[in-house]
Scaffold this motif. Structure first.
Motif, PDB file in Angstrom:
ATOM      1  N   ASP A 135      39.300  33.722  45.256  1.00 47.35           N
ATOM      2  CA  ASP A 135      40.079  33.202  44.553  1.00 47.35           C
ATOM      3  C   ASP A 135      40.057  31.650  44.596  1.00 47.35           C
ATOM      4  O   ASP A 135      40.066  30.671  45.461  1.00 47.35           O
ATOM      5  N   GLY A 136      40.018  31.369  43.165  1.00 45.52           N
ATOM      6  CA  GLY A 136      39.986  29.734  42.797  1.00 45.52           C
ATOM      7  C   GLY A 136      38.477  29.498  42.471  1.00 45.52           C
ATOM      8  O   GLY A 136      37.719  28.480  42.868  1.00 45.52           O
ATOM      9  N   THR A 137      38.127  30.511  41.490  1.00 43.91           N
ATOM     10  CA  THR A 137      36.592  30.376  41.154  1.00 43.91           C
ATOM     11  C   THR A 137      36.256  29.064  40.531  1.00 43.91           C
ATOM     12  O   THR A 137      35.083  28.528  40.626  1.00 43.91           O
TER      13      THR A 137
ATOM     14  N   GLY B 189      45.215  25.355  41.658  1.00 48.58           N
ATOM     15  CA  GLY B 189      43.951  25.914  41.319  1.00 48.58           C
ATOM     16  C   GLY B 189      43.704  27.299  42.093  1.00 48.58           C
ATOM     17  O   GLY B 189      42.720  28.121  41.878  1.00 48.58           O
ATOM     18  N   THR B 190      44.421  27.742  42.971  1.00 49.22           N
ATOM     19  CA  THR B 190      44.303  29.117  43.932  1.00 49.22           C
ATOM     20  C   THR B 190      45.439  29.674  44.149  1.00 49.22           C
ATOM     21  O   THR B 190      46.359  29.158  45.143  1.00 49.22           O
ATOM     22  N   ALA B 191      45.896  30.838  43.440  1.00 53.13           N
ATOM     23  CA  ALA B 191      47.048  31.270  43.694  1.00 53.13           C
ATOM     24  C   ALA B 191      47.508  31.680  45.138  1.00 53.13           C
ATOM     25  O   ALA B 191      48.606  31.525  45.699  1.00 53.13           O
TER      26      ALA B 191
ATOM     27  N   GLU C 109      54.065  31.644  38.865  1.00 48.68           N
ATOM     28  CA  GLU C 109      52.823  31.793  37.903  1.00 48.68           C
ATOM     29  C   GLU C 109      53.206  33.057  37.071  1.00 48.68           C
ATOM     30  O   GLU C 109      53.644  34.099  37.708  1.00 48.68           O
TER      31      GLU C 109
ATOM     32  N   ASP D 149      40.565  39.878  46.495  1.00 51.06           N
ATOM     33  CA  ASP D 149      39.868  38.535  45.765  1.00 51.06           C
ATOM     34  C   ASP D 149      38.741  38.002  46.593  1.00 51.06           C
ATOM     35  O   ASP D 149      39.205  37.229  47.436  1.00 51.06           O
TER      36      ASP D 149
ATOM     37  N   GLU E 188      38.742  42.474  42.373  1.00 49.93           N
ATOM     38  CA  GLU E 188      38.798  41.535  41.221  1.00 49.93           C
ATOM     39  C   GLU E 188      37.446  41.885  40.381  1.00 49.93           C
ATOM     40  O   GLU E 188      37.558  41.936  39.072  1.00 49.93           O
TER      41      GLU E 188
ATOM     42  N   TYR F 216      44.510  31.987  31.720  1.00 47.66           N
ATOM     43  CA  TYR F 216      43.244  31.611  30.887  1.00 47.66           C
ATOM     44  C   TYR F 216      43.393  31.680  29.514  1.00 47.66           C
ATOM     45  O   TYR F 216      42.494  31.299  28.459  1.00 47.66           O
TER      46      TYR F 216
HETATM   47  C1  IPD Z   1      43.048  32.124  39.477  1.00 50.64           C
HETATM   48  C2  IPD Z   1      43.610  31.301  40.573  1.00 50.64           C
HETATM   49  C3  IPD Z   1      44.297  30.198  39.765  1.00 50.64           C
HETATM   50  C4  IPD Z   1      45.425  31.019  39.028  1.00 50.64           C
HETATM   51  C5  IPD Z   1      44.878  31.905  37.970  1.00 50.64           C
HETATM   52  C6  IPD Z   1      44.023  32.913  38.954  1.00 50.64           C
HETATM   53  P1  IPD Z   1      40.587  33.465  40.155  1.00 50.64           P
HETATM   54  O1  IPD Z   1      42.103  33.246  40.297  1.00 50.64           O
HETATM   55  O2  IPD Z   1      44.225  32.037  41.328  1.00 50.64           O
HETATM   56  O3  IPD Z   1      44.897  29.417  40.745  1.00 50.64           O
HETATM   57  O4  IPD Z   1      45.914  30.212  38.168  1.00 50.64           O
HETATM   58  O5  IPD Z   1      45.861  32.581  37.426  1.00 50.64           O
HETATM   59  O6  IPD Z   1      43.262  33.816  38.052  1.00 50.64           O
HETATM   60  O7  IPD Z   1      40.150  33.695  38.763  1.00 50.64           O
HETATM   61  O8  IPD Z   1      39.964  31.925  40.593  1.00 50.64           O
HETATM   62  O9  IPD Z   1      40.202  34.447  41.005  1.00 50.64           O
END
Ligand code: IPD
Ligand code: CA
Length: 277
Positions: A99-101, A203-205, A222, A96, A80, A177
């Motif tokens: 994930d869930g930054t 918050g973390t796919a 999503e 990643d 990423e 975003y």
């Molecule tokens: C995000 C997370 C989030 C999802 C966003 C992703 P990131 O990844 O997985 O849950 O809704 O689409 O971009 O930016 O934290 O690596």
């Protein structure tokens, strides 16, 4: 820890690759949790003001990339935070590093290191996922799968929940975003919410996909995900019995990722299309 010695792609089994992914995810997870104790700041903004990256995301990716290159110098890399390396072995690591930054930034203990190894071009439309690992380094929950080998959480087999009617479906999702896309998503959710059990936006796919795999949610969808968000989690969910797909005949892609029980996925997809999700 004894580092995994280099292996040629011909001699590495899927199990070898999974073991390496686990070892590297654990090391990156320990690094990330430790780094958070010293405090975290936004280092940059990416696609929009709310799409942030921290120095820890970058350092985690650099660590993962270095470890994988030591063990598997001929494999490609697709991360990423910009790490790219062409594959000479036919395998590519899709990563990643956090994930869930946003959860990581706020100290919400729900983020992950996601590492997958795929065969073919690093494109979800054509790759074949070989092995995948999603680690929540705060809780220590480790989700793993290799193709044809089932899915596991902390080394115990996991499976999706039994099929339920749409009205009893607990659905994970996430929001883009981009402000414009969010407005559309909000409108779609307003229509969807009265028709299902409830929604979760954790918050973390990658962990959302693992939640489906472990029966903690019935489904997940999503828009605007990137390959590293779903590469490992999609394999884990599939190996646990879910269908993971894009719209219609497509595989998961930026336009749409949907994971659900095979018996209900068609009906759910139709509903999501109808409400414009
Ligand atoms: C995000 C997370 C989030 C999802 C966003 C992703 P990131 O990844 O997985 O849950 O809704 O689409 O971009 O930016 O934290 O690596
Ligand atoms: Ca990330």
């Amino acid at each position: 820890m004894t580092p995994t010695p280099p292996t040629s792609s011909a001699s590495a089994t899927d199990d070898d690759l999974l073991r390496l992914a686990i070892e590297v995810a654990r090391e990156a997870g320990a690094f990330v949790v430790d780094a958070r104790r010293s405090g975290v700041e936004v280092a940059d903004r990416k696609s929009s003001p709310v799409d942030v990256v921290t120095q820890v995301d970058r350092d985690s990716e650099a660590l993962i990339r270095a470890r994988l290159a030591e063990a598997r110098p001929l494999d490609g890399f697709f991360g990423e935070e910009g790490g790219r390396g062409a594959s000479e072995s036919g395998l590519t690591w899709v990563v990643d590093p956090i994930d869930g930054t946003v959860n990581f930034l706020y100290g919400i203990p729900h983020y992950a290191i996601s590492i997958a190894v795929v065969e073919g071009e690093p494109d979800p439309q054509s790759w074949e996922a070989v092995a995948g690992v999603v680690l929540n380094p705060v809780t220590g929950e480790l989700f793993t799968a290799r193709r044809g080998g089932g899915a596991r959480m902390n080394d115990r087999p996991i499976a999706i929940a039994d099929a339920v009617p749409l009205s009893e479906t607990l659905i994970g999702t996430g929001f883009a975003y981009s402000a414009q896309t969010r407005a559309e998503q909000g409108a779609a959710i307003a229509q969807l919410l009265p028709l299902v059990r409830d929604l979760r936006r954790m918050g973390t796919a990658s962990l959302d996909l693992c939640a489906v795999a472990a029966g903690r949610a019935n489904a997940y969808f999503e828009r605007t995900l990137s390959p590293w968000d779903h590469a490992a989690g999609a394999l884990i969910a599939r190996e646990a019995g879910a269908v993971v797909k894009g719209l219609g005949d497509r595989r998961p892609d930026r336009e749409f990722v949907l994971a659900a029980h095979p018996e209900t996925v068609g009906e759910l997809e139709q509903l999501l299309v109808d409400v414009g999700a």
